[in-house]
Design a protein around this motif. Structure first.
Motif, mmCIF file in Angstrom:
data_model
loop_
_atom_site.group_PDB
_atom_site.id
_atom_site.type_symbol
_atom_site.label_atom_id
_atom_site.label_comp_id
_atom_site.label_asym_id
_atom_site.label_seq_id
_atom_site.Cartn_x
_atom_site.Cartn_y
_atom_site.Cartn_z
ATOM 1 N N ALA A 31 61.943 40.345 100.104
ATOM 2 C CA ALA A 31 60.987 40.285 101.379
ATOM 3 C C ALA A 31 62.060 39.919 102.310
ATOM 4 N N SER A 32 61.455 39.592 103.414
ATOM 5 C CA SER A 32 61.931 39.601 104.565
ATOM 6 C C SER A 32 61.869 38.191 104.764
ATOM 7 N N CYS A 33 60.580 37.967 104.110
ATOM 8 C CA CYS A 33 60.696 35.689 105.117
ATOM 9 C C CYS A 33 59.684 35.533 104.074
ATOM 10 N N GLY A 34 59.385 34.393 104.441
ATOM 11 C CA GLY A 34 58.133 33.500 103.553
ATOM 12 C C GLY A 34 58.201 33.130 105.699
ATOM 13 N N VAL A 35 56.387 32.746 104.611
ATOM 14 C CA VAL A 35 55.555 31.987 105.911
ATOM 15 C C VAL A 35 54.768 30.725 105.680
ATOM 16 N N GLU A 36 55.975 29.482 106.191
ATOM 17 C CA GLU A 36 55.655 28.329 106.125
ATOM 18 C C GLU A 36 54.719 27.220 107.224
ATOM 19 N N PRO A 37 54.263 26.617 107.284
ATOM 20 C CA PRO A 37 53.031 25.936 108.226
ATOM 21 C C PRO A 37 54.239 25.305 108.809
ATOM 22 N N SER A 38 55.754 25.375 109.162
ATOM 23 C CA SER A 38 56.338 24.734 110.122
ATOM 24 C C SER A 38 56.936 27.224 110.790
#
Length: 660
Positions: A190-197
């Motif tokens: 996938a293009s990205c992940g999403v973290e709290p940061s």
């Protein structure tokens, strides 16, 4: 059917479903089931195998001809994807939600029915087949906690390809090592992940890994997420949505029960990752059995394992286990705190009527640290929740009691490993719940013959610590070997005690057979000739009302050999002088362990270094303290925490000469 197999109708006849169950009778049932699984393994597991559908019945339940490389259900044929998806649709439950996706970091929530899951998985499998991915080919999955990751795993299983999930955001060098070892025909990413940061771009890491690897990657299928658009590499990368939308659906392909389903890499002591191999038949049987009998989950129930698909918990109990029994599995992209607050777990359980919830003790400790009085629990209705399960690391009694008191629910610690794939010791909550003893994951589960041995291979008396081992053969669902390295499997796990699997954990059993896992074998410290477990120190220090979590390591000492050194994280809002805290903690250890512990080294730290699965990096901390060279593990959640450790240890007189 043997009288000792798990027949729910027979169990009900005993009256064990009454509001006040007879715990002693439950203990007898657990022990009888366990004995049956060891004395008549063919009978026990043949009955358990009825929980999944087979294309061809096996020739042998337990095949011993290549011992100590045992195999289960040899000659049998099945398909894991069919058992997890298709058969539920065929049975008329296609409209039931299979995957409930909850992503507080992207503020997205939606459900995917079994009908929809079948459509997505069969088309993705069709695309993979069309480009030449065949049975036995490897496919690396490098993706975040999104439904498409589960689609990818199931699509591989559908056509007999062997998937290897590498959790998203893994360093390029580590991903490259796995590419070189697995030699994948295809990489799904996938293009990205999403973290709290914030957003973490994956595509640059993937490109870097491919540049570093010696294996030629022919194609990558890339899912572009709205949070970050990745440019595709011409001639190699293909857009996920475009490819899958135009692909034809494909049926499940029959595979041998002994064929590999997946390879999951775990860190090795040599620095070269170990690829744990899981088969299809035994894996399906063991997970279906565990969902019903350990987690008390069946068709239509909602189960939530708050983990990552990159870890074994995600494989076993986010994707495969719940779907094999026709449950709804909750897939969560977020954290126990900070997305947005320590109440997110409880609100999610309430909203989606979660029956059994599984998380790591470190998640509960994080919630306890930020919300010590349970304020975020007060406005939630958790009547749906029957049980909280904890695993991934040792659960100290204080954390267990805090959760029991705040939730008013059974809190069940259980113990297993990446290699075993499902619980080794647990409370059978679906058939015969027994007494909870704080600090223990209860009794060995049917199929596992657990013993505690000394260095000479002799069984130690009850209450005495030693090395925890499992007598061969291991039950279905456990690792069959290491990928492309059978000798390493033999050397790493089966050589120290012939006839036994070495778990690498140290602990003891009490008179009733309750197991206590205290630490890793290399976390046993020797203080002036006394072998002491760091887990016992941590258990005592966590009793202090100001302490949220703690890590104890052994540091070198010229006089005593080693000394215990404790680093404690305090609960939020605690105001206590260093001198007062230091004195009280030392007194606690002296009272509960004794002067022999020689405990006097303790300091407060803001945050402990952990892996993304919540394991505290005690080994790395020990190297820092003893001025040994170290490398930040690839699985570390926050690399800056190692600098925190180094600074604290330097102030205490350790790590002063280290050059990282």
């Amino acid at each position: 059917m043997s009288e000792l197999t798990l027949n729910q109708d027979e169990i009900k006849k005993t009256g064990l479903d009454e509001a006040r169950p007879d715990l002693s009778r439950h203990l007898e049932i657990h022990q009888a089931l366990h004995a049956h699984s060891l004395t008549q393994p063919d009978d026990f597991w043949a009955n358990a195998a009825k929980l999944i559908d087979w294309d061809k019945t096996w020739d042998k339940v337990l095949d011993t001809q290549n011992a100590p490389l045992y195999s289960w259900f040899s000659g049998g044929e099945c398909n894991t994807c069919y058992n997890a998806v298709d058969r539920h649709v065929e049975q008329g439950r296609g409209k039931q939600v299979a995957i409930q996706y909850v992503s507080p970091v992207t503020e997205t929530e939606y459900g995917i029915t079994y009908d929809e899951l079948l459509a997505q998985v069969s088309r993705l499998a069709g695309y993979m087949d069309a480009i030449g991915v065949k049975k036995g080919d490897r496919v690396i999955i490098y993706m975040p906690m999104i439904p498409e990751t589960a689609f990818a795993m199931l699509a591989c299983a559908r056509i007999g390809a062997i998937h290897s999930v590498v959790f998203g955001g893994f360093a390029a060098s580590e991903l490259a090592a796995r590419i070189n070892d697995a030699k994948p025909k295809l990489i799904l990413s996938a293009s990205c992940g999403v973290e709290p940061s914030g957003v973490v771009p994956y595509k640059p890491l993937l490109d870097g890994a491919i540049d570093l690897s010696t294996h030629d990657v022919e194609q990558c299928l890339i899912l572009n997420r709205s949070q970050y658009h990745a440019e595709l590499t011409k001639g190699r990368d293909v857009d996920w949505q475009t490819a899958v939308s135009s692909a034809r659906s494909i049926a499940c392909q029959t595979v041998a029960a002994t064929d590999p389903l997946y390879v999951l890499y775990t860190s090795g002591t040599t620095g070269q990752p170990k690829g744990v191999v899981r088969d299809n038949g035994g894996h399906g049987v063991a997970l279906a059995w565990s969902m019903k009998n350990i987690y008390d989950i069946g068709p239509g129930d909602t189960f939530w394992a708050a983990s990552d698909v990159g870890w074994v918990v995600g494989h076993s109990y986010i994707v495969y286990g719940p779907l094999l029994v026709g449950a709804t599995t909750l897939l969560f992209e977020g954290k126990p705190i900070g997305t947005p607050d320590p109440g997110i777990f409880w609100r999610t359980i309430e909203k989606y009527r979660v029956k059994s919830f599984f998380t790591a003790p470190t998640a509960i400790r994080a919630i306890k640290r930020d919300d010590p009085d349970g304020d975020f629990l007060r406005d939630t209705d958790l009547t749906c929740l029957k049980t909280l399960f904890l695993a991934g690391e040792r659960c100290d009694p204080d954390t267990l009691h805090w959760a029991e008191d705040r939730l008013g629910k059974p809190v069940i610690d259980h113990w297993w490993q990446t290699e075993t794939g499902w619980p080794v010791a647990a409370n059978l909550m679906g058939v015969a719940p027994i007494q909870v003893k704080a600090g223990s994951p209860a009794l060995a589960v049917p199929g596992f013959e657990v013993e505690v041995l000394d260095e000479q291979g002799e069984v130690v008396p009850a209450g005495e610590s030693g090395n925890v081992v499992i007598k061969l053969p291991l039950p279905p669902g456990t690792l069959t070997t290491l990928w492309q390295n059978e000798q390493r499997y033999l050397d790493s796990y089966l050589s120290m005690y012939p006839g036994y699997y070495l778990t690498g954990d140290a602990g003891y059993m009490d008179e009733e057979g309750y197991l206590y896992i205290m630490s890793r074998i290399d976390d046993i410290i020797n203080v002036a000739g006394h072998r002491l477990s760091t887990g016992r120190f941590e258990e005592v220090l966590c009793q202090h009302e100001a302490v949220a979590e703690v890590a104890v390591i052994g540091v070198e000492d010229k006089l005593k050999g080693q000394l215990p050194l404790g680093l404690v994280v305090l609960k939020k809002g605690v105001f206590l002088s260093d001198e007062e805290l230091h004195r009280e903690l030392i007194t606690l250890v002296r009272e509960h362990i004794g002067p022999v512990a020689s405990f006097r080294l303790v300091s407060v730290i803001q945050k402990l270094p952990k892996t993304r699965s919540g394991k505290v990096l005690r080994g790395t901390m020990r190297k820092i303290a003893d001025n040994q060279e170290y490398k930040a593990p690839a699985t570390i959640e926050d690399p800056q925490t190692l600098e925190l450790v180094r600074n604290v240890l330097t102030r205490m007189g350790y790590a002063d000469a280290l050059i990282p």
